[in-house]
Write an enzyme that holds these catalytic residues in place. Structure first.
Site, short mmCIF file in Angstrom:
data_model
loop_
_atom_site.label_atom_id
_atom_site.label_comp_id
_atom_site.label_asym_id
_atom_site.label_seq_id
_atom_site.Cartn_x
_atom_site.Cartn_y
_atom_site.Cartn_z
N GLU A 197 9.72 -16.14 -41.30
CA GLU A 197 10.07 -15.00 -40.73
C GLU A 197 10.98 -14.99 -39.43
OE1 GLU A 197 6.70 -12.58 -40.96
OE2 GLU A 197 7.28 -11.70 -43.15
N GLU A 287 6.96 -13.42 -50.27
CA GLU A 287 5.91 -12.97 -49.86
C GLU A 287 5.77 -11.53 -50.39
OE1 GLU A 287 4.37 -13.24 -45.81
OE2 GLU A 287 4.98 -15.21 -45.80
C1 GAL Z 1 3.91 -12.00 -43.14
C2 GAL Z 1 3.82 -13.57 -42.72
C3 GAL Z 1 2.54 -14.14 -43.04
C4 GAL Z 1 1.30 -13.34 -42.56
C5 GAL Z 1 1.52 -11.67 -43.36
C6 GAL Z 1 0.46 -10.92 -43.17
O1 GAL Z 1 4.67 -11.47 -42.24
O2 GAL Z 1 4.83 -14.44 -42.82
O3 GAL Z 1 2.13 -15.33 -42.39
O4 GAL Z 1 1.19 -13.25 -41.55
O5 GAL Z 1 2.80 -11.41 -42.86
O6 GAL Z 1 -0.47 -11.43 -43.67
#
Ligand code: GAL
Length: 959
Positions: A197, A287
């Protein structure tokens, strides 16, 4: 981080784009990534999907953090559970901090043996998305940056020299391991993800160097990155320029992290449709939200509801059809534990259960069933790997609408049915005017509440032709010369399945109520979804079909696995880990939570032809977990038998507790001669003390006019510090937290003011102020602004009003960055006296019997307990603290020396702490040690052992 991230990123992007800075390609940078990426790989891609050896694949991944499960034997358990749910890929962050206690020191052994992790994935036939950062976020201390990096000059997450040299050190260790496990070398690593990110304060040269370094280290598979919040960033479509990746992925968290509001939140952070960033690469949900961090201390069951089955049905299916993504990675599949000081203190407490499909105690939930239903479908329906968006059939009711994808080669349609108003909870019916590849039909459908359906039309279902169905497909398997298919729908609703035949087939309803009619080549089956109906269809110019028509619940009772002699379907077990066949025998590894029936369809067990005809199919040998199971053939071509359930688990009462008060450091006469003099400033980072408690002792010559001791410590959220003057306890204050964009939710409590009681100090007398600072871990660097991540820990200000100079000495975890215990590693211990003295470790102590009272300061409790848990059974244990977490106490719990949790009212709502097998000796003696830091005197409630789940079977059994 999460609450403000969208706002923040929008602002940042606006500034960067306006200035041209956010746009390296436009800034005239050389297109380097594409040229480097051209190294030959078995893994390739086009706009529709990834290909492996030229074959299209659909990537179904879930995230797993090995560092949150300090028991390599259980990695297999989680990965087997992923595989059994139909995932074919695991997405893995690799945490720099976890492997490197000190600059130049790296450890990849024991719980850090990532080679073993990758081998396990390989053994199970799972692909891996490797995400080595260097920055990973993931609610880990420092966002995965080792604490020593705070003292390395050069802005982190940039191309500045100091940081570059540091991260290259990490990549030089991790990349060769990943490289040798690539698909290209017969391993499992399918994709390589750089950074995380990286949308704020970006530096294209840095992104480029990460990729060039990976290539130089032998990474040949496609490179990706996970984009957050703003798809129109430098990693995006313009990106054949510097730093651009081949397959950008997008992170989507539509349901927010507001677990407390699970009843009202419904896509408050958007539709969750994964944006395609590059037209030449497949859509990749890098994700996709599958749980949440518990930002408001609502407990993880609330997070599981926030991201429960209705969310999964609506958002995931919607995304599949609307985005056409063929790489879906869910964050998290299993969350695990922030054991020791692994967690980033501002967003998480010990448990990282995440409300995931598999609980922290490794138990399967209703969310797991939904993953299984969706994954099995995506696995079976190979036309999904190459589709274009198409309009769905027109709906007669405006409340229900459709969208569709059509396979580019075969024309198979995948039709999404959902409420037009995403928030609707009504029960609606419609007729679809459906132009299928096999003709036009008026098709009645129904949708109840927050749900979505994926219907197929024009689909070659094994040897059958599915014209359309208003049931969803779970899977279909060629078993014993016929097709065995499972369809399902909402219990109590009508379903209709139409199959095409050249002549009227024979329809035998084996179970349930199913009406059939044949006209114009169409065999129409009409039924109500209920239990599990079974229909055998033979003749009609096709190979036989056993069609099972179930509900969500009955569909979820099926498991599939592959063997050398074809796929098997199994019902009745609580998990199917694997299946293998040799000759006429079939061996299963399966878990059962209760005794009950098992039903198996396989080419080996039952025998196709005899059972197909309904006669006595000869059951060949079936073993489950190595034990022979007697079976009988059924009319469905399956065999049935019975499996035993687990044995009763008897847990010992925890007794024989011993107790000891400590904190000798608070006493004036304590010998601190060997402590470091804090002559380089007060913060503890500068002395290599990065985790947990740090002691300060300040000596001064009193003037007698001292009125107060004024301190400030920065600990991260949930921290505290305690103060003594010449052995007299003055009180405590909450530790400061980060003061940045998250300030509204993490207000800095400000400095602690401790009045000097009259008469304690006399002019000319030597005096000592002792301060115990409870550091909670480092901030992350999500905004890549450096300040947040580098924020110091420990005392940052200390003065005595009315007093003179103070000489400070400092002591944290024994050895600092030179670990006395590399096995448990850099994040296990802090600097309490008992931690430094090894009271956490197994071994004999002769302490008085525990009184369960804790004065202000530090008290320890210890006991031993022996276990002999049932063999051939997987039992998950937890330590439970009865009642509500106490406000004035913070307890660390150590099992056999491993710091498995932090308990207390100021830390979080957690009362159950998982004790993972491996750390826990299931057949032997265990040592439990508790350290209690109390800010006021109180009583301590002793914990008890509880069973979080037990199943016969488990990961350890090899047939
Ligand atoms: C995303 C990030 C992950 C984790 C998630 C929230 O933004 O890439 O590493 O932090 O949010 O659990």
């Amino acid at each position: 981080m999460p609450v403000t991230r969208r706002v923040l990123l929008t602002l940042l992007t606006a500034v960067l784009v306006a200035s041209g800075l956010g746009h390296p390609a436009r800034a005239g940078a050389a297109p380097a990534a594409e040229a480097k990426a051209a190294a030959p790989s078995r893994v390739s891609y086009d706009a529709h999907s990834l290909t492996v050896d030229g074959e299209r694949v659909f990537v179904r991944a879930a995230e797993f953090h090995y560092f949150r499960l300090p028991s390599p034997a259980l990695w297999r358990d989680i990965l087997e559970k992923y595989k059994a749910a139909g995932f074919n890929t695991v997405s893995l962050y690799f945490s720099w901090a976890y492997h490197s206690p000190k600059r130049g020191v790296y450890d990849f052994t024991g719980v850090r043996d990532v080679d073993k992790l990758l081998r396990t994935a390989e053994d199970l036939g799972l692909w891996v998305v490797a995400r080595p950062g260097p920055y990973i976020n993931a609610e880990t201390s420092g966002g995965g940056f080792p604490a020593w990096l705070k003292r390395v000059p050069g802005r982190a997450r940039s191309s500045e020299a100091g940081y570059t040299a540091a991260y290259r050190e990490w990549l030089a260790h991790i990349n060769p391991i990943l490289a040798r496990h690539q698909v290209d070398r017969g391993g499992s690593v399918l994709l390589y993800n750089v950074e995380n990110e990286y949308q704020a304060n970006t530096d294209a040269q840095y992104m480029q160097d990460l990729q060039d370094t990976a290539r130089a280290d032998g990474i040949t598979v496609p490179i990706t990155t996970n984009v957050c919040c703003d798809a129109a960033s430098w990693a995006s479509t313009w990106g054949s320029g510097l730093g651009a990746v081949q397959i950008p992925g997008v992170d989507d968290y539509p349901q927010t992290f507001d677990c407390a509001s699970y009843e009202t939140v419904w896509g408050d952070w958007g539709e969750g449709v994964t944006e395609r960033i590059r037209p030449d690469a497949p859509g990749y949900a890098a994700e996709y939200q599958a749980g949440a961090i518990d930002l408001d201390n609502a407990g993880y069951e609330a997070c599981r509801k926030l991201t429960g089955v209705p969310y999964m049905k609506y958002f995931q299916k919607n995304n599949l059809v609307q985005s056409g993504s063929t790489l879906l990675s869910y964050y998290m599949g299993f969350g695990g534990t922030n054991w020791g000081w692994l967690g980033q203190p501002n967003d998480v407490y010990t448990s990282y259960d995440y409300g995931a499909a598999i609980t922290e105690a490794r138990q399967l939930t209703a969310k797991y069933d939904e993953f299984k239903r969706q994954n099995y479908f995506q696995r079976a329906v190979t036309p999904l790997t190459s589709t274009d968006a198409a309009p769905g059939p027109a709906s007669s009711n405006a409340a229900l609408s459709t969208a569709a994808r059509v396979n580019t080669a075969e024309g198979t349609q995948i039709v999404l049915l959902r409420h037009t108003d995403r928030a609707a909870v009504s029960d609606d019916r419609a007729t679809l005017d459906w132009a299928t590849p096999d003709g036009r039909y008026q098709v009645p459908v129904r949708l109840i509440g927050r749900d979505a359906k994926l219907f197929l039309a024009g689909y070659d279902l094994g040897g059958q032709r599915l014209v359309y169905s208003t049931s969803e497909l779970l899977t279909h398997e060629p078993i014993g010369g016929r097709d065995v298919a499972v369809l399902y729908g909402t219990g109590g609703t009508a379903g209709e399945t139409v199959l095409r035949y050249s002549s009227r087939p024979k329809v035998t309803v084996l179970d349930g109520k199913v009406a059939s009619s044949f006209s114009g080549g169409d065999l129409r089956l009409s039924y109500t979804h209920q239990g599990l109906a079974r229909v055998l269809i033979t003749g009609g110019g096709r190979r036989p079909l056993l069609l099972m028509l179930g509900t969500d619940a009955s569909a979820a009772t099926f498991w599939r696995a592959d063997t050398a002699s074809g796929p098997v379907l199994v019902r009745g077990t609580d998990l199917l880990r694997s299946a293998s066949s040799r000759g006429s025998s079939l061996s299963l590894r399966a878990d059962t939570a209760t005794a009950g029936p098992i039903e198996i369809w396989s080419g080996t067990a039952g025998g196709a032809q005899p059972s197909l005809l309904g006669s006595q199919g000869r059951a060949t040998t079936v073993t489950v977990n190595g034990l022979r199971v007697n079976t009988n053939a059924t009319a469905s071509g399956s065999v049935v038998g019975r499996l035993p359930g687990p044995a009763k688990v008897r847990l010992p009462q925890l007794s024989g507790w011993q107790g000891k008060a400590e904190a000798p450091e608070a006493k004036p006469g304590f010998d601190d001669a060997r402590w470091r003099v804090a002559d380089a400033g007060l913060p503890s980072d500068d002395y290599g003390f990065h985790s947990g408690a740090v002691w300060y002792r300040g000596r001064f010559t009193a003037t007698g006019a001292e009125t107060s001791i004024d301190l400030n410590a920065i600990t991260g959220r949930r921290g505290v510090y305690l103060v003594w003057l010449d052995g007299r306890y003055l009180g405590s204050a909450a530790g400061g937290t980060q003061a940045d964009s998250d300030a509204p939710i993490n207000p800095d409590p400000g400095p602690g003011h401790f009045a000097v009681p009259p008469g304690v100090l006399k002019g000319g007398q030597q005096a000592v102020v002792s301060v115990l600072v409870q550091n909670m871990g480092n901030n992350d660097d999500w905004t890549a602004d450096d300040n947040r991540f580098r924020q110091p820990r420990g005392l940052v200000r200390a003065s005595i009003a009315g007093g003179g100079d103070v000489t400070w000495r400092i002591q944290g975890a024994r050895g600092g960055e030179d670990l006395p215990d590399p096995v448990r590693g850099p994040l296990n211990l802090g600097g309490l006296y008992g931690e430094r003295a090894g009271w956490t470790l197994p071994g004999h102590v002769a302490w008085p019997r525990a009184q369960w009272a804790a004065p202000a300061g530090v008290t320890w409790f210890r006991t031993e307990f022996a276990l002999d848990l049932p063999r051939a059974q997987d039992t998950s244990l937890a330590l439970r603290f009865p009642g509500t977490p106490p406000a004035g106490q913070r307890v660390q719990l150590f099992l056999n020396g491993w710091n498995l949790g932090h308990y207390g009212g100021q830390i979080g709502p957690q009362t159950d702490f998982v004790l993972p097998a491996g750390v826990l000796k299931e057949h032997g003696s265990n040592t439990l040690a508790l350290s209690v830091v109390a800010t006021a005197p109180g009583t301590v409630t002793p914990p008890v052992l509880v069973t979080a789940g037990t199943q016969r079977g488990g990961p350890g059994l090899v047939p």
